[in-house]
Write an enzyme that holds these catalytic residues in place. Structure first.
Site, short mmCIF file in Angstrom:
data_model
loop_
_atom_site.label_atom_id
_atom_site.label_comp_id
_atom_site.label_asym_id
_atom_site.label_seq_id
_atom_site.Cartn_x
_atom_site.Cartn_y
_atom_site.Cartn_z
CG ASP A 1 34.38 39.15 41.64
OD1 ASP A 1 33.17 38.85 41.76
OD2 ASP A 1 34.86 39.67 40.64
CD1 TRP B 1 25.70 28.81 39.26
CD2 TRP B 1 24.56 30.74 39.49
NE1 TRP B 1 26.07 29.38 40.46
CE2 TRP B 1 25.39 30.56 40.63
CE3 TRP B 1 23.74 31.87 39.42
CZ2 TRP B 1 25.43 31.47 41.69
CZ3 TRP B 1 23.77 32.78 40.46
CH2 TRP B 1 24.61 32.59 41.59
CG HIS C 1 31.99 29.20 38.99
ND1 HIS C 1 30.68 28.96 38.68
CD2 HIS C 1 32.08 30.53 39.19
CE1 HIS C 1 30.00 30.10 38.66
NE2 HIS C 1 30.84 31.07 38.97
CG ASP D 1 29.19 34.86 34.06
OD1 ASP D 1 28.66 35.96 34.29
OD2 ASP D 1 29.09 33.88 34.84
CG HIS E 1 29.52 31.03 32.08
ND1 HIS E 1 28.65 31.28 33.12
CD2 HIS E 1 28.77 30.99 30.95
CE1 HIS E 1 27.42 31.39 32.62
NE2 HIS E 1 27.46 31.19 31.32
CD GLU F 1 27.78 29.14 35.59
OE1 GLU F 1 26.69 29.56 35.15
OE2 GLU F 1 28.75 29.89 35.83
CE LYS G 1 29.98 31.41 42.65
NZ LYS G 1 29.13 32.61 42.50
CG ASP H 1 31.23 36.67 38.24
OD1 ASP H 1 31.07 35.88 37.31
OD2 ASP H 1 30.83 36.44 39.40
CG ASP I 1 32.14 31.06 35.67
OD1 ASP I 1 33.26 31.52 35.95
OD2 ASP I 1 31.13 31.78 35.57
C1 RNT Z 1 27.45 32.98 39.07
C2 RNT Z 1 27.49 32.30 37.74
C3 RNT Z 1 26.40 32.72 36.79
C4 RNT Z 1 26.10 34.20 36.84
C5 RNT Z 1 25.13 34.66 35.80
C6 RNT Z 1 24.58 36.02 36.11
O1 RNT Z 1 28.54 32.68 39.84
O2 RNT Z 1 28.73 32.46 37.16
O3 RNT Z 1 26.72 32.28 35.52
O4 RNT Z 1 27.25 34.96 36.73
O5 RNT Z 1 24.14 33.74 35.62
ZN ZN Z 2 29.00 31.81 35.13
#
Ligand code: RNT
Ligand code: ZN
Length: 423
Positions: free
Chosen positions: A297, A188, A265, A329, A289, A229, A231, A299, A262
């Site tokens: 956010d 990523w 994302h 993640d 993820h 990955e 986003k 995460d 993810d």
């Molecule tokens: C960031 C991605 C990625 C990170 C990690 C730390 O938006 O999700 O995967 O969270 O690599």
């Molecule tokens: Zn991620």
């Protein structure tokens, strides 16, 4: 071991599920074989062990909160991981980022790292019987502060990151070989911009060229599997992300790589669950993820949301447990770091177990017969089955605290850690 669920409760629950045509023993033994890849970076707020010390500036990700007790050294991180794993039923994997190597006294830059810096992790993982996964760290570095890495305007900076990622793949292959279990190397990059660029094409062409250079070296798939990955946006990359979903989807298909989905994302109304059956028509495997997006956010600590439940249902309904790598993640500095790991990992397994306990036969029969009422009725009815007793039984079988008992364990650990480490 405290008792939460009893054998009697399990036997009664098992009978209730059997009435719905569900074999709870089969579901439990499937679940016990699912490895989750636990992300090391929740333990120390994505700081890593480089001498320089990382700042997330320009990375598009951010950790907020000031709860005491984050791990400040490799030893503390390992102690915390052992605690976290003791609260999660099953045998799992550890997901490392390149910034978590053991670099000794000197400064080792990202284009200088090698397997020797991860030897300690490999030995520790062998002791703990954990598989290992790996990630290049293309952020938290002076050469990433502009917000661009592999698609940077300057050739020298692009080459620096290409070298870093090549080395990370080599390290991943070393881990996979040593642990006799393929290491998933996920890439990523933060590349993107706050405002609308006028030349998106150049950036994506630069990224494409960098990726071709990175993946030119083929590693044995028994040791290394690559994933990319995408986003949608990040903090400071609201208008443009170079590595978008379309870009990596096309690239991965052509290059024989996996994509990483993810949960944080994508557009909030876009279903990641719906992508599973589409991608598995074309890809041998995919990486997830598991995360939770809240506003901007991506995460937050994972909990059992409808979104997560739907995703896990699709993995099970596609009979794809062997093809879907499940990694976590998220990062939260506002609570016990170990507690956050336990909440997120347990929630992911809860969602998976619920999916495995779906009255699949009844649902499929109804669907094939075109009986929309029976299908919907069974989906609703299954919500009332005594899931908690099955979950507790799993926890006890795996010798982790069932029911509410894990909460007290985290509280106790957190008190001790906070007293020792402070802020
Ligand atoms: C960031 C991605 C990625 C990170 C990690 C730390 O938006 O999700 O995967 O969270 O690599
Ligand atoms: Zn991620």
């Amino acid at each position: 071991m405290p008792t939460g669920g009893t054998d009697k409760a399990y036997e009664e629950a098992r009978a209730r599920y059997a009435e719905a045509g569900v074999d709870t023993e089969a579901a439990l033994s499937s679940l016990e074989r699912v490895p989750l890849s636990l992300h090391c970076w929740q333990g120390d707020d994505v700081r890593g062990f480089e001498r320089r010390g990382a700042t997330l500036a320009g990375s598009g990700i951010q950790v907020t909160g000031s709860h005491p007790g984050r791990a400040r050294s490799v030893g503390e991180l390992r102690t915390d991981l052992v605690k976290a794993f003791s609260l999660i039923p099953g045998r799992h994997r550890l997901n490392l980022h390149a910034m978590y190597g053991e670099f000794g006294a000197g400064e080792v830059d990202r284009d200088e790292i090698g397997p020797e810096h991860y030897q300690g992790w490999v030995e520790w993982a062998a002791e703990q019987e954990l598989g290992l996964d790996f990630n290049a760290t293309c952020f938290a570095h002076p050469k990433a502060e502009s917000g661009f890495t592999l698609s940077h305007r300057e050739k020298a900076i692009r080459s620096f990151w290409v070298e870093h990622v090549k080395r990370c793949r080599e390290i991943g292959a070393f881990m996979g070989r040593a642990r006799e279990s393929a290491c998933v190397h996920n890439l990523w990059i933060p590349d993107g911009s706050k405002d609308m660029p006028v030349d998106r094409f150049w950036r994506r062409a630069a990224l494409l060229e960098a990726l071709d250079e990175i993946y030119a070296l083929r590693h044995d798939p028994r040791h290394l599997r690559d994933s990319l990955e995408s986003k949608l946006f990040g903090i400071g990359s609201e208008s443009f992300v170079v590595g978008s979903h379309d870009f990596y989807l096309a690239y991965a298909l052509r290059a024989g790589k996996m994509v990483c989905l993810d949960l944080g994302h994508f557009h909030p109304t876009e279903s990641v669950a719906d992508k599973v059956s589409a991608l598995l028509q074309f890809f041998e495997g995919i990486l997830l993820h598991v995360s939770r997006g809240v506003r901007w956010d991506s995460d937050h600590v994972v909990i059992v949301t409808d979104e997560l439940q739907e995703l896990m249902r699709e993995v099970i309904r596609c009979r794809a447990l062997a093809r879907v790598h499940i990694a976590l993640d998220f990062f939260d500095a506002a609570m016990s770091r170990v507690g956050a790991w336990a909440i997120g990992a347990r929630a992911t397994l809860v969602a998976l177990l619920r999916a495995l306990l779906e009255p699949a036969k009844r649902l499929e029969e109804a669907e094939r017969a075109g009986d929309a009422f029976t299908r919907l009725a069974w989906l609703e009815e299954s919500k009332a089955l005594p899931f908690g007793d099955i979950w507790d039984h799993l926890c006890m079988r795996c010798e982790v605290p069932p029911g509410r008992h894990w909460i007290a364990e985290v509280q106790e650990y957190d008190r001790t850690i906070a007293a020792e480490r402070g802020r």
